[in-house]
Scaffold this motif. Structure first.
Motif, mmCIF file in Angstrom:
data_model
loop_
_atom_site.group_PDB
_atom_site.id
_atom_site.type_symbol
_atom_site.label_atom_id
_atom_site.label_comp_id
_atom_site.label_asym_id
_atom_site.label_seq_id
_atom_site.Cartn_x
_atom_site.Cartn_y
_atom_site.Cartn_z
ATOM 1 N N PHE A 109 0.833 -1.198 0.000
ATOM 2 C CA PHE A 109 0.000 0.000 0.000
ATOM 3 C C PHE A 109 0.872 1.254 0.000
ATOM 4 O O PHE A 109 0.689 2.172 -0.792
ATOM 5 N N ARG A 110 1.893 1.242 0.892
ATOM 6 C CA ARG A 110 2.771 2.413 0.997
ATOM 7 C C ARG A 110 3.483 2.678 -0.328
ATOM 8 O O ARG A 110 3.709 3.822 -0.710
ATOM 9 N N GLN A 111 3.797 1.596 -1.005
ATOM 10 C CA GLN A 111 4.532 1.778 -2.255
ATOM 11 C C GLN A 111 3.672 2.470 -3.310
ATOM 12 O O GLN A 111 4.154 3.339 -4.038
ATOM 13 N N ILE A 112 2.390 2.068 -3.341
ATOM 14 C CA ILE A 112 1.489 2.714 -4.307
ATOM 15 C C ILE A 112 1.302 4.193 -3.946
ATOM 16 O O ILE A 112 1.330 5.069 -4.816
ATOM 17 N N VAL A 113 1.158 4.452 -2.640
ATOM 18 C CA VAL A 113 1.006 5.842 -2.212
ATOM 19 C C VAL A 113 2.214 6.664 -2.656
ATOM 20 O O VAL A 113 2.086 7.768 -3.189
ATOM 21 N N ASP A 114 3.393 6.081 -2.456
ATOM 22 C CA ASP A 114 4.641 6.737 -2.859
ATOM 23 C C ASP A 114 4.647 7.043 -4.347
ATOM 24 O O ASP A 114 5.017 8.131 -4.782
ATOM 25 N N GLU A 115 4.210 6.064 -5.089
ATOM 26 C CA GLU A 115 4.186 6.190 -6.539
ATOM 27 C C GLU A 115 3.258 7.341 -6.960
ATOM 28 O O GLU A 115 3.601 8.150 -7.823
ATOM 29 N N VAL A 116 2.085 7.404 -6.305
ATOM 30 C CA VAL A 116 1.138 8.461 -6.650
ATOM 31 C C VAL A 116 1.714 9.836 -6.286
ATOM 32 O O VAL A 116 1.602 10.786 -7.058
ATOM 33 N N TYR A 117 2.359 9.906 -5.118
ATOM 34 C CA TYR A 117 3.005 11.159 -4.729
ATOM 35 C C TYR A 117 3.986 11.616 -5.798
ATOM 36 O O TYR A 117 4.023 12.771 -6.204
ATOM 37 N N THR A 118 4.799 10.669 -6.267
ATOM 38 C CA THR A 118 5.787 10.995 -7.292
ATOM 39 C C THR A 118 5.106 11.542 -8.539
ATOM 40 O O THR A 118 5.509 12.559 -9.091
ATOM 41 N N LEU A 119 4.015 10.851 -8.943
ATOM 42 C CA LEU A 119 3.303 11.287 -10.145
ATOM 43 C C LEU A 119 2.674 12.662 -9.962
ATOM 44 O O LEU A 119 2.697 13.496 -10.862
ATOM 45 N N MET A 120 2.131 12.860 -8.776
ATOM 46 C CA MET A 120 1.431 14.129 -8.526
ATOM 47 C C MET A 120 2.394 15.306 -8.516
ATOM 48 O O MET A 120 2.023 16.425 -8.850
ATOM 49 N N THR A 121 3.629 15.064 -8.076
ATOM 50 C CA THR A 121 4.560 16.171 -7.947
ATOM 51 C C THR A 121 5.495 16.287 -9.137
ATOM 52 O O THR A 121 6.174 17.288 -9.277
ATOM 53 N N ALA A 122 5.535 15.249 -9.985
ATOM 54 C CA ALA A 122 6.381 15.336 -11.163
ATOM 55 C C ALA A 122 5.863 16.457 -12.037
ATOM 56 O O ALA A 122 4.658 16.570 -12.255
ATOM 57 N N HIS A 123 6.762 17.304 -12.479
ATOM 58 C CA HIS A 123 6.289 18.431 -13.267
ATOM 59 C C HIS A 123 6.469 18.158 -14.744
ATOM 60 O O HIS A 123 7.512 17.730 -15.186
ATOM 61 N N VAL A 124 5.422 18.409 -15.490
ATOM 62 C CA VAL A 124 5.528 18.235 -16.935
ATOM 63 C C VAL A 124 6.187 19.467 -17.495
ATOM 64 O O VAL A 124 5.697 20.569 -17.328
ATOM 65 N N ARG A 125 7.316 19.265 -18.148
ATOM 66 C CA ARG A 125 7.993 20.453 -18.671
ATOM 67 C C ARG A 125 7.748 20.601 -20.149
ATOM 68 O O ARG A 125 7.786 19.641 -20.892
ATOM 69 N N GLY A 126 7.525 21.841 -20.526
ATOM 70 C CA GLY A 126 7.367 22.118 -21.940
ATOM 71 C C GLY A 126 8.742 22.101 -22.597
ATOM 72 O O GLY A 126 9.768 22.299 -21.946
#
Lengths: 450, 579
Positions: free
Chosen positions: A243-260
């Motif tokens: 569970f913690r690993q999935i949460v971690d993964e989502v955090y990473t995705l949420m904070t990853a910035h899409v750069r133009g």
């Protein structure tokens, strides 16, 4: 999961734009594809203002999309559908109706006779654990009980699809957990006829603990950026490693910035950049927390969330603020201080202000723009409406106001400009104006002498 | 839309209990009185005929009944008007841009001006019957009540929370159902409050509108107002005393039998009661809610109500999707443009018409004169509001700081505001004549006699709402004297003071028509001003002058509101709210 021929909800290339007062089009959603299949719970995660609530309202039939296709059971959506119920963040109960009357309202509008109405309402009320409160008015109930009425009111319609608009975010941690568990029990044991649930949330743990799929939504314009399948059986152990690993993964995705642009080039912010809703005080506080033990300059995101006891949404705004100011960077689910951030933490208060001022003008176009306008004006004053109108080309009215307010707070802290609330005017700080005037006088004197 | 069949529930247990027994006589007495009073309204009558009035105090209960009925009829008319007018304004943008400015203007027109203009029309409407005069009086009272009620409903309808609208769409309510189940209930607390204020202000006009002079003829309707007029004409101080008692009785009855129950009932429509706020209570409502028979009786109209509000269902019964009703009715663009053009033409035509009418009948010179009168009355209003504020703000703050005193005094102040101050005018005339005082100066206080209480009770309310922790903080940092007033008390009560002052100022303009021209027996005192100008023109039946006077006063009031009160109000609302 193999796609069934007709999904409950099927969205293709959905686009939503709003018109600003100056007739500019502002895109809120762009190219959104989404399917809700029978038998699944899907969570939609995104920062506030990312358009996820707009998307939910399109699926509810409350507002039309400007482009693309929205289908419910294979038919194009033209309005609120029979079979789709919604639970609101604010409960949206009618205060002058009792619990029973609130639950019966939808049946009444559908013309269901009194006896059947009462029977079905009682059933729903008992199901959701409200028995005994039938004759109570909403204002007599606690928040948790009010939201139970919200659920009973939705479930009494025997919906296929249940749309949940951040239904737990107005409740305290304990209450929301109990309510969540009760709902999942009804779902997992098939005590309700509902075939699909869509949950909009900004709480990562909540999303991961409930959903079969988690969709991460990005802003400006809003679209689905990533999808994570949560393969764990319910009820889920929130302490388990998986569970913690999935949460971690989502955090990473949420904070990853899409750069133009290509290859991590320095991103170019525009004037209409949506400044994160936070204050210099909070930014400084978070920087200090990251610098101190146990993190010592580098922090795991979920761990930091726990340590600071901040809501995910507030935290994301802080992360974004630190990132655009160049004080911290986020990578692989961790946040760490940049050298600039490190020296900011080590500086004393006065020095911090100077650094903040410099960073602000360099990194935030809106702040630089305001400063430039004030510098150029003879009296070094400019009405806020002027900037507000410029922002409204990019943002909704409310959001434009929010962003300008944030810019004013940051600029005041940095002492690069000041603001007169009563007059609604931005200006250079008084001391600077005095200095400038003194300089001018001296120049004039020099000229006269020369 | 489809009509659905009724479903009526019948309560099984009909046995009356104690509460019922106590209530039944009250209800029947009220019904009998209503029937008797109503029958008297339609007596045959010819203009010029003198109606027999007697100063015998035993007649007063009957006169009071007649006056109270007029009030009730006007209130009912105001309610119907409000429902139609405000709903149209809130729902149809094309109408909104006409209806709301009109309401703004109507609100600024002196109420007695309506009476002067409409009474002959009403008499012609019911020839040979008292009903015409009766209608004119009711209409005057109506004009004192309807506008603020309509504004209240309109602004409530425009501020229905979006999530409740979304919820009603999700549950497929038709626009009809949404109006009765969501929008109107949402507006109830504001509407009830405004009805109460309306009735409170209405007593003044009941008294003023029953004895009307039209074109040299004076018509008196049986009622407290004409009883007083007669008492004044016959210089009977004792009778005036009895009349004051009667009006007090009327105010108490309205308060206890109507507004207490209404306010207590309306409380359930409030979304959230503030913590620490006492829920309003009413013995009558409590009795009715406890009485078994009355609970049953109450269910009968309730079933009908359910039927009525639920009848027009959405047309989309059998299809999958609901057509959510738009919140407003939008016209196509070309229609909207045509409508705008029509409005502009109508406005210009009206302007030319009025200019020709007034110019032809009165002449430009007099217009200048009337504007000067207006300035004189303005001066009176400004000075008196300032004086009243100097007196009542400190008193109100003192009272507001003491919760126990505040509770009692608050009630008395509201009561005084409802009390028709014109009853006291004769006393003033006697004093002025006796001490040989300057009429222009000393009749002035009359116009604020009844309206100053609005300042007092709003200031009391504001001062009692100051949070205890703020008071503690002020004490803690040692605020005192002038500094305390400037930095703490003044700003804290400013919003409520402004509310009170706006009401008081509006009321004073209205009162100027009766207070600048007062009499006691044969003694007539006339002050120079716009109010006396209108009063004289009314007595002479001189329509162009009535129209001119009213138009000028209306302009003055509107300018006053726009350039002074509205700005202060915005300032108060934006900067000095205590939350």
């Amino acid at each position: 999961m193999a796609d069934s021929p007709t999904a409950l909800l099927d969205l293709r290339g959905v686009r939503k734009t709003f018109r600003t007062p100056e007739r500019h089009e502002r895109t809120v959603l762009e190219g959104v594809d989404f399917r809700l299949e029978e038998g699944e719970i899907v969570a939609l995660l995104g920062k506030s203002g990312s358009g996820k609530s707009t998307l939910l309202r399109i699926m509810a039939g409350l507002i039309p999309a400007n482009g693309g296709e929205v289908k419910y059971r294979g038919r194009s959506m033209t309005g609120p559908a029979r079979g789709i119920s919604m639970v609101f963040q604010s409960f949206a109960l009618f205060p002058w109706l009792t619990v029973q009357e609130n639950v019966e309202l939808g049946l009444e509008a559908a013309g269901v006779g009194r006896t059947e109405r009462e029977e079905r309402a009682n059933e729903a009320i008992d199901l959701i654990g409200l028995g005994g409160f039938e004759s109570a008015y909403p204002k007599e109930l606690s928040g948790g009980m009010r939201q139970r009425v919200g659920f009973a009111r939705a479930l009494v319609m025997r919906p296929d699809v249940l749309l949940l608009d951040e239904p737990f975010s107005a409740l305290d941690v304990l209450t929301s957990e109990t309510l969540r568990e009760d709902l999942l029990e009804l779902w997992d044991e098939s005590k309700i006829p509902t075939k699909g649930i869509l949950l909009v949330s900004h709480n990562i743990e909540e999303a991961v603990s409930m959903a079969d799929r988690v969709l991460v939504f990005s802003s400006d314009p809003g679209r689905v950026r990533a999808e994570i399948r949560v393969g764990l059986p319910r009820p889920r152990d929130t302490e388990s490693a998986a569970f913690r690993q999935i949460v971690d993964e989502v955090y990473t995705l949420m904070t990853a910035h899409v750069r133009g642009g290509a290859g991590g080039a320095q991103e170019q912010l525009t004037l209409g950049y949506r400044l994160p809703d936070t204050t210099p005080g909070k930014l400084t506080g978070l920087l200090e927390t990251i610098a101190e033990p146990p993190f010592k300059g580098r922090a795991d995101l979920p761990q930091l969330a726990e340590e600071t006891e901040l809501e995910d949404d507030a935290l994301f705004h802080l992360f974004e603020g630190l990132r655009v100011l160049g004080l911290a960077r986020i990578a692989a689910g961790d946040i760490f201080l940049t050298p600039l951030g490190q020296s900011f933490v080590e500086a004393d208060d006065a020095h911090r202000k100077d650094m903040f001022a410099e960073i602000l003008v360099k990194n935030i176009p809106l702040a630089a723009h305001i400063r430039r306008v004030l510098d150029e004006r003879k009296d070094h004053r400019a009405p806020e409406d002027r900037f507000l109108q410029e922002l409204q080309d990019y943002l909704t009215d409310d959001e434009a106001e929010r962003v300008l307010e944030t810019a004013i707070t940051w600029g005041r802290y940095a002492e690069i400009f000041d603001y007169d609330y009563n007059a609604g005017v931005l200006m250079l700080p008084e001391e600077e104006i005095e200095e400038l005037e003194a300089e001018k006088e001296e120049e004039a004197k020099d000229k006269a002498e020369g | 839309m489809r009509w659905s069949l009724p479903t009526v529930a019948v309560a099984p247990d009909l046995k009356p209990n104690f509460w019922d027994l106590a209530l039944i006589p009250v209800i029947f007495a009220v019904l009998a009185l209503l029937a008797y009073g109503g029958a008297q309204m339609t007596t045959p009558y010819d203009v010029g005929e003198k109606l027999a009035l007697s100063l015998d105090p035993t007649n007063l209960p009957y006169y009071l009944l007649r006056s109270a009925l007029r009030m009730a009829a006007a209130l009912l008319a105001s309610l119907v008007f409000t429902l139609v007018y405000a709903t149209l304004a809130a729902k149809v943008p094309a109408l909104e841009k006409v209806l709301i400015p009109i309401l703004d203007i109507l609100q600024s027109i002196p109420i007695l001006g309506f009476l002067s203009i409409t009474v002959t029309g009403f008499i012609a409407l019911f020839p040979g019957n008292l009903l015409g005069v009766e209608c004119a009086a009711i209409f005057a009272i109506f004009t004192s009540q309807a506008w603020n009620m309509a504004f209240s409903l309109y602004s409530s309808l425009k501020t229905v929370p979006n999530d409740l609208i979304e919820a009603s769409d999700m549950f497929h309510l038709s626009s009809w159902q949404r109006y009765w189940r969501l929008e109107l209930p949402w507006a109830v607390p504001g509407l009830v409050w405004n009805m109460m204020m309306s009735v409170s202000g209405g007593w003044f006009f009941v008294v003023a509108s029953e004895a009307i002079s039209v074109s040299g003829q004076s018509i008196t309707l049986p009622g407290v107002g004409s009883y007083i007029a007669l008492a004044i004409a016959e210089k009977d101080l004792g009778a005036i005393g009895w009349a004051i008692l009667a009006v007090l009785g009327g105010i108490v009855v309205y308060d206890q039998l109507m507004f207490r129950p209404l306010v207590a009932w309306a409380d359930k429509f409030k979304v959230d009661s503030l913590p620490g706020e006492q829920a309003p209570e009413s013995w009558l409502l409590t009795m009715m809610q406890r009485g078994r028979f009355f609970r049953f009786i109450a269910k009968l109209p309730l079933a009908g109500w359910d039927l009525f509000t639920g009848m027009l269902r959405s047309r989309d019964d059998d299809s999958l999707f609901h057509r959510a009703p738009g919140p407003r009715v939008i016209l196509p663009a070309w229609m909207d443009k045509a409508w705008d053009a029509l409005l502009i033409i109508a406005a210009l035509a009206g302007l030319v018409q009025v200019a020709l009418f007034i110019n032809g009948a009165v002449g430009l010179a007099e217009i200048g004169q009337v504007i000067l009168y207006g300035l004189a009355t303005t001066l009176r209003v400004v000075v008196l509001i300032a004086l009243a504020s100097l007196v009542w703000v400190p008193v109100g703050v003192w009272i507001g700081q003491r919760p126990l005193v505040a509770q009692n005094v608050q009630w008395i102040a509201q009561f005084l505001a409802a009390f028709p101050a014109n009853l006291m005018f004769p006393v003033a005339v006697m004093l002025i004549v006796h001490f040989d005082l300057n009429v222009d100066v000393w009749t002035s206080p009359l116009m604020i006699l009844g309206t100053q209480w609005y300042i007092l009770f709003n200031v009391i309310a504001g001062a009692s709402a100051i949070p205890q922790d703020m008071k503690d903080a002020a004490g803690n940092i040692g605020l005192s004297g002038w500094l305390k007033w400037k930095r703490f008390i003044g700003p804290a009560i400013f919003p409520s003071y402004i509310t009170g002052a706006i009401t008081a100022s509006g009321g004073s303009w209205n009162a100027s028509i009766v207070s600048e021209l007062v009499s006691w027996g044969d003694t007539k005192l006339e002050a120079v001003g716009l109010g006396s100008y209108i009063a004289k023109a009314t007595a002479d039946g001189d329509f162009p002058r009535i129209a001119l006077g009213i138009a000028v006063m209306c302009l003055f009031v509107m300018a006053f509101n726009r350039f002074l009160w509205r700005r202060l109000y915005m300032l108060a609302a934006d900067r000095l709210r205590l939350d």
